[in-house]
Write a protein that holds these residues in place. Structure first.
Motif, PDB file in Angstrom:
ATOM      1  N   PHE A 124      -3.565   9.435   1.108  1.00 34.20           N
ATOM      2  CA  PHE A 124      -2.404   8.967   0.351  1.00 34.20           C
ATOM      3  C   PHE A 124      -1.096   9.498   0.931  1.00 34.20           C
ATOM      4  CE2 PHE A 124      -5.884   8.172  -2.545  1.00 34.20           C
ATOM      5  CZ  PHE A 124      -5.572   6.899  -2.978  1.00 34.20           C
ATOM      6  N   LYS A 125      -1.096  10.751   1.401  1.00 34.84           N
ATOM      7  CA  LYS A 125       0.099  11.267   2.069  1.00 34.84           C
ATOM      8  C   LYS A 125       0.351  10.492   3.365  1.00 34.84           C
ATOM      9  CE  LYS A 125      -0.409  16.082   0.422  1.00 34.84           C
ATOM     10  NZ  LYS A 125      -1.835  16.108   0.024  1.00 34.84           N
ATOM     11  N   ALA A 126      -0.728  10.214   4.100  1.00 31.56           N
ATOM     12  CA  ALA A 126      -0.578   9.479   5.356  1.00 31.56           C
ATOM     13  C   ALA A 126       0.027   8.105   5.132  1.00 31.56           C
ATOM     14  CB  ALA A 126      -1.930   9.365   6.058  1.00 31.56           C
ATOM     15  N   ARG A 127      -0.460   7.396   4.125  1.00 28.43           N
ATOM     16  CA  ARG A 127       0.066   6.058   3.853  1.00 28.43           C
ATOM     17  C   ARG A 127       1.511   6.137   3.381  1.00 28.43           C
ATOM     18  NH1 ARG A 127      -2.535   3.601   6.729  1.00 28.43           N
ATOM     19  NH2 ARG A 127      -0.356   3.321   7.232  1.00 28.43           N
ATOM     20  N   ALA A 128       1.838   7.152   2.587  1.00 32.14           N
ATOM     21  CA  ALA A 128       3.222   7.302   2.125  1.00 32.14           C
ATOM     22  C   ALA A 128       4.158   7.556   3.288  1.00 32.14           C
ATOM     23  CB  ALA A 128       3.310   8.437   1.110  1.00 32.14           C
TER      24      ALA A 128
ATOM     25  N   THR B 214       4.336  17.782   5.135  1.00 29.30           N
ATOM     26  CA  THR B 214       3.060  17.070   5.107  1.00 29.30           C
ATOM     27  C   THR B 214       3.231  15.751   5.859  1.00 29.30           C
ATOM     28  OG1 THR B 214       3.294  15.612   3.162  1.00 29.30           O
ATOM     29  CG2 THR B 214       2.740  17.932   2.726  1.00 29.30           C
ATOM     30  N   VAL B 215       2.134  15.029   6.014  1.00 26.12           N
ATOM     31  CA  VAL B 215       2.204  13.742   6.705  1.00 26.12           C
ATOM     32  C   VAL B 215       2.941  12.679   5.896  1.00 26.12           C
ATOM     33  CG1 VAL B 215       0.150  14.156   8.107  1.00 26.12           C
ATOM     34  CG2 VAL B 215      -0.105  13.088   5.859  1.00 26.12           C
ATOM     35  N   ALA B 216       3.319  12.997   4.685  1.00 23.72           N
ATOM     36  CA  ALA B 216       4.165  12.077   3.907  1.00 23.72           C
ATOM     37  C   ALA B 216       5.612  12.101   4.381  1.00 23.72           C
ATOM     38  CB  ALA B 216       4.113  12.441   2.422  1.00 23.72           C
ATOM     39  N   ASP B 217       5.938  13.046   5.259  1.00 20.60           N
ATOM     40  CA  ASP B 217       7.348  13.326   5.544  1.00 20.60           C
ATOM     41  C   ASP B 217       7.883  12.737   6.846  1.00 20.60           C
ATOM     42  OD1 ASP B 217       7.606  14.738   3.193  1.00 20.60           O
ATOM     43  OD2 ASP B 217       7.059  16.654   4.103  1.00 20.60           O
ATOM     44  N   TYR B 218       7.097  11.911   7.545  1.00 20.33           N
ATOM     45  CA  TYR B 218       7.633  11.307   8.774  1.00 20.33           C
ATOM     46  C   TYR B 218       8.930  10.516   8.539  1.00 20.33           C
ATOM     47  CZ  TYR B 218       2.972  12.401  10.575  1.00 20.33           C
ATOM     48  OH  TYR B 218       1.813  13.045  10.926  1.00 20.33           O
ATOM     49  N   PRO B 219       9.142   9.889   7.369  1.00 20.52           N
ATOM     50  CA  PRO B 219      10.429   9.208   7.175  1.00 20.52           C
ATOM     51  C   PRO B 219      11.637  10.123   7.353  1.00 20.52           C
ATOM     52  CG  PRO B 219       8.861   8.427   5.558  1.00 20.52           C
ATOM     53  CD  PRO B 219       8.200   9.584   6.264  1.00 20.52           C
ATOM     54  N   HIS B 220      11.486  11.421   7.054  1.00 17.80           N
ATOM     55  CA  HIS B 220      12.593  12.347   7.282  1.00 17.80           C
ATOM     56  C   HIS B 220      12.883  12.474   8.773  1.00 17.80           C
ATOM     57  CE1 HIS B 220      13.324  13.582   3.221  1.00 17.80           C
ATOM     58  NE2 HIS B 220      12.088  14.005   3.039  1.00 17.80           N
TER      59      HIS B 220
ATOM     60  N   LEU C 104       0.828  -1.195   0.000  1.00 16.77           N
ATOM     61  CA  LEU C 104       0.000   0.000   0.000  1.00 16.77           C
ATOM     62  C   LEU C 104       0.867   1.251   0.000  1.00 16.77           C
ATOM     63  CD1 LEU C 104      -2.782  -0.995   2.549  1.00 16.77           C
ATOM     64  CD2 LEU C 104      -3.181  -0.257   0.186  1.00 16.77           C
ATOM     65  N   ALA C 105       1.895   1.245   0.829  1.00 11.17           N
ATOM     66  CA  ALA C 105       2.765   2.411   0.923  1.00 11.17           C
ATOM     67  C   ALA C 105       3.456   2.695  -0.403  1.00 11.17           C
ATOM     68  CB  ALA C 105       3.802   2.196   2.025  1.00 11.17           C
ATOM     69  N   LEU C 106       3.948   1.646  -1.053  1.00 10.18           N
ATOM     70  CA  LEU C 106       4.618   1.845  -2.336  1.00 10.18           C
ATOM     71  C   LEU C 106       3.659   2.371  -3.387  1.00 10.18           C
ATOM     72  CD1 LEU C 106       6.837  -1.376  -2.424  1.00 10.18           C
ATOM     73  CD2 LEU C 106       7.597   0.981  -2.058  1.00 10.18           C
ATOM     74  N   ALA C 107       2.436   1.873  -3.358  1.00 12.37           N
ATOM     75  CA  ALA C 107       1.437   2.362  -4.310  1.00 12.37           C
ATOM     76  C   ALA C 107       1.135   3.829  -4.072  1.00 12.37           C
ATOM     77  CB  ALA C 107       0.156   1.530  -4.193  1.00 12.37           C
ATOM     78  N   CYS C 108       1.049   4.207  -2.782  1.00 12.89           N
ATOM     79  CA  CYS C 108       0.762   5.597  -2.454  1.00 12.89           C
ATOM     80  C   CYS C 108       1.882   6.521  -2.897  1.00 12.89           C
ATOM     81  CB  CYS C 108       0.545   5.747  -0.947  1.00 12.89           C
ATOM     82  SG  CYS C 108      -0.924   4.913  -0.333  1.00 12.89           S
ATOM     83  N   LEU C 109       3.116   6.034  -2.781  1.00 11.84           N
ATOM     84  CA  LEU C 109       4.254   6.872  -3.136  1.00 11.84           C
ATOM     85  C   LEU C 109       4.234   7.273  -4.604  1.00 11.84           C
ATOM     86  CD1 LEU C 109       7.142   5.176  -1.159  1.00 11.84           C
ATOM     87  CD2 LEU C 109       6.407   7.547  -0.948  1.00 11.84           C
ATOM     88  N   LEU C 110       3.634   6.448  -5.426  1.00  9.54           N
ATOM     89  CA  LEU C 110       3.610   6.757  -6.856  1.00  9.54           C
ATOM     90  C   LEU C 110       2.874   8.047  -7.141  1.00  9.54           C
ATOM     91  CD1 LEU C 110       2.944   3.180  -8.281  1.00  9.54           C
ATOM     92  CD2 LEU C 110       5.123   4.442  -8.189  1.00  9.54           C
TER      93      LEU C 110
END
Length: 397
Positions: free
Chosen positions: A64-68, A356-362, A6-12
């Motif tokens: 989608f940002k959350a899942r990424a 954004t919530v996509a950025d927690y990996p940072h 799911l995460a990889l799909a969202c990243l697209l």
């Protein structure tokens, strides 16, 4: 495996920020349970509906940002203003926001679920759902009716920030130049006891120091600061939590959730924020005097425009967020620090690399670079908050 797919799909279809983080950080962000205790999506939903189950380009939170970014549990902030407290509309405004969150879940039951107990998180998260517990920012919707604590508990509220940017019926605000209660009001004390009885977390963010100290001392169970940076970096900014009060939160078993907003983590921006509240207080006093004299009042719109022209937005960095976390861990221990971003609540004025919530990996990458072990990063990302929530729930039983 499902979650990774799911995460990889969202990243697209997501912003590139998360994809730029190192692979180890992305992996841990997806595997850990990330709990963010302060996202201001509900207020925007009531002003202008955005379907957060799809990609919402003008929002910092969507599915989608959350899942990424690996976000699992996103506390939706049910915020009401001092003005709404004064005019009696806070109860209705809060209910309308909760209605909006419920509508979002009903439109996308495969993507979202409302979370009312940490024990339900694993079950509800199946299929890649993002879980949406509710946090009430400002106790204004309670009015002066103790039964409203139970009313909002039944609607899903699981923490209440006792006051916001002005003194209210319950407690003093950190922003108020003159305190009303110098602690909690009689009603505030009753409300804290009722929150303990029901299993609602007591939130001391935004409170004046005396109010925060009394709330911590009175509570039978751990308390939280849902989005409070540390005053260590901004000595004259009462909105940020002092070391003394942070240690009291930890001694009670609670957690301080670090925000990403520039106004809290950057000293110069914090000073500007404090100065603005003082200027607004002076403006209000002038207008009250003019009104009493029967003279035309000054324009608030003109005041705001002039202030913004004279005070351009500040900037902040991921390193400043990491400095906050480092200080909290050193001061209280790693079991008492978490994250409460304030996404969608600070007008985009956020730390670089945490937009954004996509950025927690940072954030994860930054913690790894500073030597944090993965087990401790998991605690900071969400484990500590879930532990506190479970203890508050158990205390009610």
């Amino acid at each position: 495996m499902l979650r990774t797919m799911l995460a990889l799909a969202c990243l697209l279809g997501s912003p590139a920020f998360a994809a730029q983080a190192p692979e180890a950080a992305q992996r841990l962000a997806q595997e850990a349970v990330i709990v963010d205790t302060h996202i201001d999506a509900p207020g925007i939903l009531t002003e202008k509906w955005a379907d957060l189950g799809n990609q919402a380009k003008d929002r910092e939170f969507d599915y989608f940002k959350a899942r990424a970014g690996g976000l699992d549990v996103a506390f939706m902030s049910i915020y009401t203003s001092p003005k709404q407290d004064e005019d009696g509309s806070a109860w209705q405004v809060a209910n309308a926001m909760i209605d909006g969150v419920e509508a979002l879940v009903q439109r996308h039951p495969d993507k979202f679920a409302i979370l009312t107990s940490p024990g339900d998180a694993d079950l509800l998260a199946q299929g890649g759902r993002v879980l949406l517990p509710l946090g009430m920012e400002n106790g204004a919707p309670l009015g002066d009716k103790l039964e409203n604590v139970k009313f909002f508990f039944d609607r899903g509220v699981r923490y209440i920030t006792l006051a916001h940017s002005a003194n209210n019926r319950m407690a003093d605000s950190s922003y108020a130049l003159e305190k009303k209660w110098n602690g909690l009001s009689p009603f505030g004390r009753e409300a804290v006891r009722e929150m303990n009885r029901l299993g609602i977390m007591v939130d001391v963010s935004h409170l004046g120091d005396a109010s925060a100290k009394e709330a911590i001392a009175l509570s039978r169970v751990p308390v939280i600061a849902s989005h409070s940076a540390f005053r260590h970096f901004t000595p004259d900014f009462e909105r940020n939590i002092s070391d003394e009060i942070a240690k009291a939160v930890a001694a009670k078993g609670g957690v301080v959730q670090v925000p990403f907003g520039t106004a809290f983590i950057d000293p110069a921006s914090a000073a500007t924020t404090q100065a603005r509240f003082r200027a607004v207080a002076d403006f209000d006093r002038r207008n009250a005097a003019l009104k009493a004299q029967g003279k035309p009042e000054e324009s608030r719109e003109a005041f705001d425009k002039a202030w913004e022209a004279a005070h351009p937005p500040g900037t902040s960095t991921l390193d400043q967020v990491l400095d906050q976390i480092d200080h909290g861990v050193k001061l209280m221990g790693v079991d008492h620090v978490g994250i409460g971003s304030d996404f969608d609540g600070v007008g985009g004025e956020l730390a670089s690399e945490l937009k954004t919530v996509a950025d927690y990996p940072h954030l994860v990458a930054g913690l790894q670079a500073r030597g944090y072990q993965d087990a401790d990063i998991r605690k900071i990302l969400g484990g500590n908050l879930l532990r506190v929530w479970a203890e508050v729930e158990a205390g009610a039983k």
